[in-house]
Design a protein around this motif. Structure first.
Motif, short mmCIF file in Angstrom:
data_model
loop_
_atom_site.label_atom_id
_atom_site.label_comp_id
_atom_site.label_asym_id
_atom_site.label_seq_id
_atom_site.Cartn_x
_atom_site.Cartn_y
_atom_site.Cartn_z
N LEU A 118 0.72 -1.20 -0.01
CA LEU A 118 -0.17 -0.02 0.02
C LEU A 118 0.79 1.32 -0.11
O LEU A 118 0.89 2.14 -0.78
CB LEU A 118 -1.05 0.00 1.30
CG LEU A 118 -1.85 -1.16 1.25
CD1 LEU A 118 -2.58 -1.12 2.78
CD2 LEU A 118 -2.74 -1.20 0.24
N TYR A 119 1.78 1.35 0.95
CA TYR A 119 2.51 2.48 1.09
C TYR A 119 3.60 2.93 0.20
O TYR A 119 3.94 3.90 -0.31
CB TYR A 119 2.91 2.64 2.66
CG TYR A 119 1.60 2.88 3.47
CD1 TYR A 119 1.20 4.24 3.64
CD2 TYR A 119 1.10 1.83 4.07
CE1 TYR A 119 0.03 4.21 4.62
CE2 TYR A 119 0.13 2.05 5.01
CZ TYR A 119 -0.41 3.13 5.25
OH TYR A 119 -1.53 3.63 5.99
N VAL A 120 4.25 1.66 -0.17
CA VAL A 120 5.33 2.14 -1.17
C VAL A 120 4.61 2.03 -2.63
O VAL A 120 5.09 3.02 -3.14
CB VAL A 120 6.35 0.65 -1.24
CG1 VAL A 120 7.06 0.56 -2.50
CG2 VAL A 120 7.04 0.45 0.00
N GLY A 121 3.58 1.58 -2.86
CA GLY A 121 2.74 1.74 -4.11
C GLY A 121 2.44 3.26 -4.19
O GLY A 121 2.67 4.01 -5.25
N GLU A 122 1.74 3.77 -2.92
CA GLU A 122 1.31 5.36 -3.19
C GLU A 122 2.54 6.00 -3.04
O GLU A 122 2.55 7.18 -4.05
CB GLU A 122 0.64 5.48 -1.85
CG GLU A 122 0.16 6.84 -1.67
CD GLU A 122 -0.94 7.40 -2.98
OE1 GLU A 122 -1.54 6.72 -3.55
OE2 GLU A 122 -0.96 8.52 -2.86
N SER A 123 3.46 5.87 -2.31
CA SER A 123 5.03 6.66 -2.53
C SER A 123 5.50 6.84 -3.82
O SER A 123 5.82 7.86 -4.34
CB SER A 123 5.90 6.28 -1.21
OG SER A 123 6.92 6.84 -1.43
N LYS A 124 5.61 5.60 -4.40
CA LYS A 124 6.28 5.50 -5.83
C LYS A 124 5.25 6.37 -6.79
O LYS A 124 5.92 6.98 -7.61
CB LYS A 124 6.86 4.08 -6.36
CG LYS A 124 7.60 3.51 -5.39
CD LYS A 124 8.18 2.12 -6.07
CE LYS A 124 9.54 1.64 -5.22
NZ LYS A 124 9.66 0.28 -5.46
N PHE A 125 4.02 6.01 -6.60
CA PHE A 125 3.15 6.81 -7.62
C PHE A 125 3.30 8.24 -7.52
O PHE A 125 3.45 9.04 -8.51
CB PHE A 125 1.86 6.58 -7.08
CG PHE A 125 0.72 6.96 -8.28
CD1 PHE A 125 0.26 6.51 -9.34
CD2 PHE A 125 0.12 8.42 -7.80
CE1 PHE A 125 -0.56 7.27 -10.21
CE2 PHE A 125 -0.79 9.25 -8.58
CZ PHE A 125 -1.05 8.49 -9.88
N ARG A 126 3.28 8.80 -6.17
CA ARG A 126 3.45 10.29 -6.07
C ARG A 126 5.00 10.49 -6.60
O ARG A 126 4.94 11.94 -7.01
CB ARG A 126 3.37 10.57 -4.67
CG ARG A 126 2.02 10.49 -4.14
CD ARG A 126 1.67 11.03 -2.86
NE ARG A 126 0.29 10.45 -2.33
CZ ARG A 126 -0.08 11.13 -1.01
NH1 ARG A 126 0.79 12.18 -0.31
NH2 ARG A 126 -1.38 10.84 -0.87
N ASP A 127 5.75 9.83 -6.66
CA ASP A 127 7.21 10.40 -7.26
C ASP A 127 7.17 10.68 -8.67
O ASP A 127 7.88 11.44 -9.09
CB ASP A 127 8.20 9.20 -6.80
CG ASP A 127 9.57 9.68 -6.77
OD1 ASP A 127 9.90 10.77 -6.22
OD2 ASP A 127 10.29 8.84 -7.42
N ASP A 128 6.32 9.99 -9.38
CA ASP A 128 6.18 9.90 -10.82
C ASP A 128 4.62 9.55 -11.33
O ASP A 128 4.63 8.62 -11.88
CB ASP A 128 7.34 9.11 -11.60
CG ASP A 128 7.63 9.57 -13.08
OD1 ASP A 128 6.63 10.12 -13.44
OD2 ASP A 128 8.53 9.20 -13.61
N PRO A 129 3.77 10.65 -10.90
CA PRO A 129 2.28 10.13 -11.30
C PRO A 129 2.33 10.01 -12.89
O PRO A 129 1.43 9.09 -13.17
CB PRO A 129 1.64 11.39 -10.65
CG PRO A 129 2.58 12.13 -10.02
CD PRO A 129 3.84 11.60 -10.27
#
Lengths: 249, 249
Positions: B157-168
């Motif tokens: 959940l959190y790695v997924g969201e964090s990586k998304f925010r890094d390069d949406p």
């Protein structure tokens, strides 16, 4: 946790007690990752639907033991319950011939003083304050208490029986005189206690040696050492005295 | 297990994942103190009154989750249940703003493959055979599974969201193309995985360093390393893919 046939050789019992040390240390270290969260121990503040009086801690402990009772946990001599009014086991538990001579295992139930000592330990073990992690706090409390209870009662029962068999005349005479302090003295082997304490110190450090101090709360081994010295060992001996006083002739 | 306000900085999430490693290792080592006891996984052989179909393991897991559900465990995003038909929470759980963008946390539920990987691990982790310690076996299974599940889902959940925010832009495009393998490649950082594996190897050895080999079953760190490499890490990434595919725009 018992082999098929219990051997009451004291060195085997001591080895079994030693094997329980890691489990106790693991569970204390896991509890220490959460704040003290004093609210979880306050009666009437559980926020648990339908529970007006009890603390969240008491509710969790009771529900855990009600589940465990159905699995037959408390048919094992060293598994003594902290709570009462437990349902019967729903499975048959095949116990070896324990060699113990007790009418009812619960005459040796040190859960009251174990609980008091544990609650006192928490103030040193856990970071002060409140992190809101109430569910995790009580969950880990229960697991730690069960590990400590198992160790104290295992020692009380089996060390008690083993030492009695080693010198039945001496222990029978002390029981007949109802001399608890002489019994306690006869049961004490200071060099063994010192060795346990030294071993717990080394283990508590080694188990945490590779943990990252930024993400894991590191616990001073002396906190766990003091708990062993001031609670686990004396309560085990108190249990041995209780065992001998209640041992069937 | 979350601070009041979740910080989606990847290094903080990685630190939290690192902090969960000790707990997983402790629980696996505790389970390894008991034999495999294959009978506890066989349906219809539980010996549990009123349960004709289920295995003892399934009964225990289900009862544990029914208790945990009442304490609100599954309201926490990373605590995904292994079983179904769970009762509602009897307490309110105050969650921080998680920053996650999911309609329903259970769309990222890897419990099926976690269970399969764990059951497979058991054959390497535990001594073969049967010691009759069925109650202890299933108890420790449940605790180990919960610790593994927490780690996998927290990462997903959190790695997924964090990586998304890094390069949406990049991740949105890959999701639009429904290209799972490209998503997986974009989520993979081999050097981070290698570092986790190396760290688990060192910890699994250090945690057991002072244990007495006569009374504690010592586990080859490579068994736990392989489980991390072949199950924990790939399942976490599978969960990240699932998360991104289900992430609300």
């Amino acid at each position: 946790m018992l082999p098929d046939k219990v051997n009451l050789d004291l060195s085997l019992i001591a080895a079994r007690l030693e094997g329980l040390e890691e489990t106790i240390i693991y569970k204390l270290l896991d509890r220490a990752q959460f704040c003290l969260n004093a609210r979880i121990y306050e009666p009437g503040k559980s926020g648990f639907l339908g529970e007006e009086r009890r603390s969240l801690f008491e509710i969790r402990l009771r529900m855990q033991e009600q589940m465990d009772a159905q699995f037959g946990r408390f048919m094992v001599p060293e598994e003594r319950p902290f709570t009462g009014e437990l349902p019967p086991s729903r499975r048959s538990v095949s116990l070896p011939d324990t060699g113990l001579r007790l009418e009812k295992y619960d005459v040796v139930n040190l859960c009251g003083p174990i609980m008091a000592a544990y609650r006192d330990l928490l103030r040193r073990l856990c970071p002060a304050g409140d992190d809101g992690q109430y569910g995790s706090g009580v969950e880990h409390d229960v697991y730690a208490l069960q590990a400590i209870g198992r160790r104290v009662h295992y020692g009380a029962l089996y060390v008690g029986e083993s030492k009695f068999r080693d010198d039945p005349g001496k222990f029978s005479a002390l029981v007949d005189k109802n001399d608890s302090s002489a019994l306690l003295a006869a049961l004490t082997r200071q060099e063994v206690e010192n060795a346990i304490i030294a071993r717990v110190r080394v283990k508590a450090a080694a188990i945490q040696a590779q943990a990252n101090k930024i993400v894991r709360q590191i616990i001073d081994p002396e906190i766990i050492v003091a708990f062993y010295r001031d609670a686990v060992i004396p309560l085990t001996k108190e249990g041995e005295v209780l065992y001998l006083k209640n041992r069937k002739r």
